[in-house]
Design an enzyme around this catalytic site. Sequence first.
Site, mmCIF file in Angstrom:
data_model
loop_
_atom_site.group_PDB
_atom_site.id
_atom_site.type_symbol
_atom_site.label_atom_id
_atom_site.label_comp_id
_atom_site.label_asym_id
_atom_site.label_seq_id
_atom_site.Cartn_x
_atom_site.Cartn_y
_atom_site.Cartn_z
ATOM 1 N N HIS A 167 0.862 -1.188 0.000
ATOM 2 C CA HIS A 167 0.000 0.000 0.000
ATOM 3 C C HIS A 167 0.892 1.229 0.000
ATOM 4 O O HIS A 167 1.688 1.435 0.919
ATOM 5 C CB HIS A 167 -0.928 0.016 1.210
ATOM 6 C CG HIS A 167 -1.898 1.164 1.199
ATOM 7 N ND1 HIS A 167 -3.166 1.061 0.663
ATOM 8 C CD2 HIS A 167 -1.768 2.435 1.628
ATOM 9 C CE1 HIS A 167 -3.789 2.218 0.780
ATOM 10 N NE2 HIS A 167 -2.961 3.074 1.358
ATOM 11 N N CYS A 168 0.764 2.042 -1.031
ATOM 12 C CA CYS A 168 1.629 3.212 -1.198
ATOM 13 C C CYS A 168 0.915 4.462 -0.691
ATOM 14 O O CYS A 168 -0.101 4.873 -1.260
ATOM 15 C CB CYS A 168 2.018 3.377 -2.665
ATOM 16 S SG CYS A 168 3.139 4.768 -2.944
#
Length: 422
Positions: A167-168
């Site tokens: 998850h960025c």
Amino acid sequence: MEKRVYEVWKGRNKFFLGGRLIFGPDARSLPFTLLLISAPAIVFCIFVARHLRHAFYQYNAGYAVMVVAIVFTIYVLIILLLTSSRDPGIIPRNSRPPDEEPHHDSSVSAEAGNRQTPGRQFPRTKEVMVNGIMVRVKYCSTCMLYRPPRCSHCSICNNCVERFDHHCPWVGQCIGLRNYRFFFMFVSSAALLCIYVFSMSAFYIKVLMDDNHRTVWEAMKESPPSVVLMAYCFIALWFVGGLTGFHLYLIGTNQTTYENFRHRADNIINLYDHGCPSNFHEVFCTTLNPSKNNFRAIVQEEVPRPTLPSTEEAKAEDVGGDQRPKVDAEIESSEDLLKMSLRCNIEEGEDLSQQYNDEENGKDVRSNEGNGPPHTTLDVDSNMAIDHRALMIQSDPKPYSCGNGSGCPEIVTNSAVTTEGG
């Protein structure tokens, strides 16, 4: 009122334009990322590229410096939006547990909530075949499904994502099967943009030095924006350039960031590595699968599936359910027992009456009293008691109970009949 899927979505995603764009819960960081890219590009075009228009006299090539900077920046921003605003590969969650046979566990607490039926626990893992090798996949109690291989549940978005990478927070979205290609293009393009701006700013410093025969320090004081851009791009290149190199390694070995960090210490064979050329072809040249979610579809009301009650529910139904059949059965049993007891009392009363009559007749013969047949008090009282009990059976439908609470009828003995009559 009819609702669409994105309006009742159970994940933490944010939707825009009527469900056409889907972002992660931390989409607020996206404007900051846009600012980090666009602001240096604007400064470069105003203070550097504008002065380089006449640096290349032939064919007015100096204008190409500004055009390339503008086009490259727009391209990076578009790739960023494609990465953050599309479905990363979310697997639709089930509305009920799978139709596989669960094992019952009384130790399952109520903290499971609405995620699974209390008292029912599905196996945490099951085995599936991947490239001829058995692989264990886990059961997700939140989405109520067995995750496909390389799938993981993102705790930030609260969704199971196919080929989950990470998850960025910079793009505000999960990186998975359907947007990993765009994520890599964004990171690598941002790295190239940093290299371009850094090199053009350094070239402008060189132009200032050559025109007026100045030193490096004097040229830097004449164009401070060039110095700031060079420092900014140098620092940013460590991040985006490092990410580009790391993901090049992951693509070449067909790994995800999640798999690399989790299985780094484990000597697990990579089942998905088909060689570097095939791995790059799989990421960049294959057709993306369509999304498994139609966020604009109308929500269909599901018909509840009948389920077998659990042990606790069955006990609750026995306690709070309809007691009429049980009461009727107890009444019938009580009446039968009472009739049997009365029948015995009648027979005993007749025997005692006959015995008493014999004794009285003997007394009458000896004492010569009366000529008619004697009427005994016991005979009359027995008949009265029998009539009274029969009336009680017809008028009182309630079950009799013993003193011990067993529900059995009270059996009246002959002595009770005699006492009641006397």
